[in-house]
Enzyme design. Structure first.
Site, mmCIF file in Angstrom:
data_model
loop_
_atom_site.group_PDB
_atom_site.id
_atom_site.type_symbol
_atom_site.label_atom_id
_atom_site.label_comp_id
_atom_site.label_asym_id
_atom_site.label_seq_id
_atom_site.Cartn_x
_atom_site.Cartn_y
_atom_site.Cartn_z
ATOM 1 N N ILE A 178 0.866 -1.186 0.000
ATOM 2 C CA ILE A 178 0.000 0.000 0.000
ATOM 3 C C ILE A 178 0.899 1.231 0.000
ATOM 4 O O ILE A 178 1.592 1.513 0.977
ATOM 5 C CB ILE A 178 -0.951 0.021 1.204
ATOM 6 C CG1 ILE A 178 -1.969 -1.126 1.096
ATOM 7 C CG2 ILE A 178 -1.677 1.360 1.301
ATOM 8 C CD1 ILE A 178 -2.957 -1.186 2.248
ATOM 9 N N CYS A 184 3.101 6.916 -6.327
ATOM 10 C CA CYS A 184 1.919 6.784 -5.478
ATOM 11 C C CYS A 184 1.965 7.806 -4.351
ATOM 12 O O CYS A 184 2.995 7.990 -3.703
ATOM 13 C CB CYS A 184 1.821 5.368 -4.917
ATOM 14 S SG CYS A 184 0.326 5.087 -3.947
ATOM 15 N N THR A 186 -0.328 7.724 -1.751
ATOM 16 C CA THR A 186 -1.148 7.214 -0.650
ATOM 17 C C THR A 186 -0.542 7.518 0.709
ATOM 18 O O THR A 186 -1.222 7.982 1.630
ATOM 19 C CB THR A 186 -1.347 5.694 -0.796
ATOM 20 O OG1 THR A 186 -2.038 5.432 -2.018
ATOM 21 C CG2 THR A 186 -2.148 5.131 0.371
ATOM 22 N N ASP A 217 3.932 -5.856 -4.629
ATOM 23 C CA ASP A 217 3.436 -4.924 -5.638
ATOM 24 C C ASP A 217 3.989 -3.522 -5.403
ATOM 25 O O ASP A 217 3.512 -2.791 -4.541
ATOM 26 C CB ASP A 217 1.909 -4.903 -5.590
ATOM 27 C CG ASP A 217 1.303 -3.987 -6.642
ATOM 28 O OD1 ASP A 217 2.057 -3.449 -7.485
ATOM 29 O OD2 ASP A 217 0.076 -3.798 -6.641
ATOM 30 N N GLY A 218 5.020 -3.167 -6.165
ATOM 31 C CA GLY A 218 5.521 -1.799 -6.125
ATOM 32 C C GLY A 218 6.717 -1.618 -5.215
ATOM 33 O O GLY A 218 7.097 -2.493 -4.437
ATOM 34 N N GLY A 219 7.320 -0.444 -5.329
ATOM 35 C CA GLY A 219 8.444 -0.076 -4.489
ATOM 36 C C GLY A 219 9.801 -0.422 -5.056
ATOM 37 O O GLY A 219 10.829 -0.101 -4.451
#
Length: 246
Positions: A178, A184, A186, A217-219
């Site tokens: 997240i 992103c 967020t 997912d991501g980073g």
């Protein structure tokens, strides 16, 4: 308020400590694996997935990555007609792609049409920004009920409790993360998230105990972060800059 004093680490906070190895050159390394899923299907390839962003999870990306036995989560904006045309000309690539949907009824209906028309597609990705929303788990369970013979990846979450809940709802692969992506907002806008490396490790421990997999997912800001994500226990969803570079 409960404060978690556990130390959480991001990719930039860790390195992989080397050990003695019989491998003499990186050219000898074979990253392909057979990933057995709870649904009974096996994913054969390299545990790297191009993210389902509209600028990353494209048909052209799928063609390029499939040559290296890597996977692509196609973005959810392709029409049924576009899927049919792609499948007709690229049947050998289909085991390396995921059909992505969100949680709307229209997207679920579109998924049903795609899989009815192209039944050899085996992989589904249910993607939301916040897997902690009350409607998410019932939706994942509904997708699993409709498609018991497909590989189901779902997320995103960042902790053991929701990873276990997702697996129990029918997910074969828990999607983790997240707010870790470079574009992103967020974390800045909401203050919500968990550093990505620790999130992958925690979710992987929970999911693996139930026979499921995880996908970070991501980073990933550089290729070395993909190695760290895999070392942490997951597939690696190569989004953002890495996804575009692949």
């Amino acid at each position: 308020m409960h404060m978690d004093t556990h130390e959480y680490l991001d990719f930039e906070d860790v390195l992989i400590k080397p050990r003695r190895s019989p491998i003499n050159s990186r050219q000898e390394v074979d990253l392909t694996r057979s990933f057995k899923t709870k649904s009974g299907l096996v994913l054969n390839g390299v545990g790297v997935v191009a993210a389902n962003m509209d600028g990353v999870g494209t048909f052209s990306m799928a063609k390029a990555l499939a040559q290296e036995k890597m996977f692509t989560a196609l973005h959810k904006f392709y029409t049924l007609e576009q899927w049919v045309e792609f499948a007709r000309d690229n049947a050998a690539i289909l085991p390396y792609v995921f059909v992505t949907i969100g949680t709307s009824e229209a997207e679920l209906e579109n998924l049903e049409r795609i899989l009815e028309t192209i039944p050899i597609l085996t992989n589904i990705c249910v993607d939301v920004a916040n897997g902690y929303s009350a409607h998410f788990l019932p939706h994942v369970a509904r997708v699993r009920e409709k498609f018991p013979d497909k590989v189901l990846m779902a997320g995103n979450v960042v902790g053991a409790e929701m990873s276990e809940a997702l697996v129990q709802a029918g997910a074969d692969i828990v999607k983790v993360g997240i707010g870790p992506g470079s574009v992103c907002t967020t974390r800045k806008m909401t203050g919500v998230g968990v550093p990505q490396f620790s999130a992958i490790v925690e979710c992987a421990q929970a999911a693996h105990a139930l026979g499921a997999l995880v996908c970070g997912d991501g980073g990933c800001a550089c290729v070395g972060d993909i190695a760290k994500a895999i070392a942490g226990g997951g597939f690696c969803d190569a989004g953002g800059d890495v996804g575009r570079a692949c």
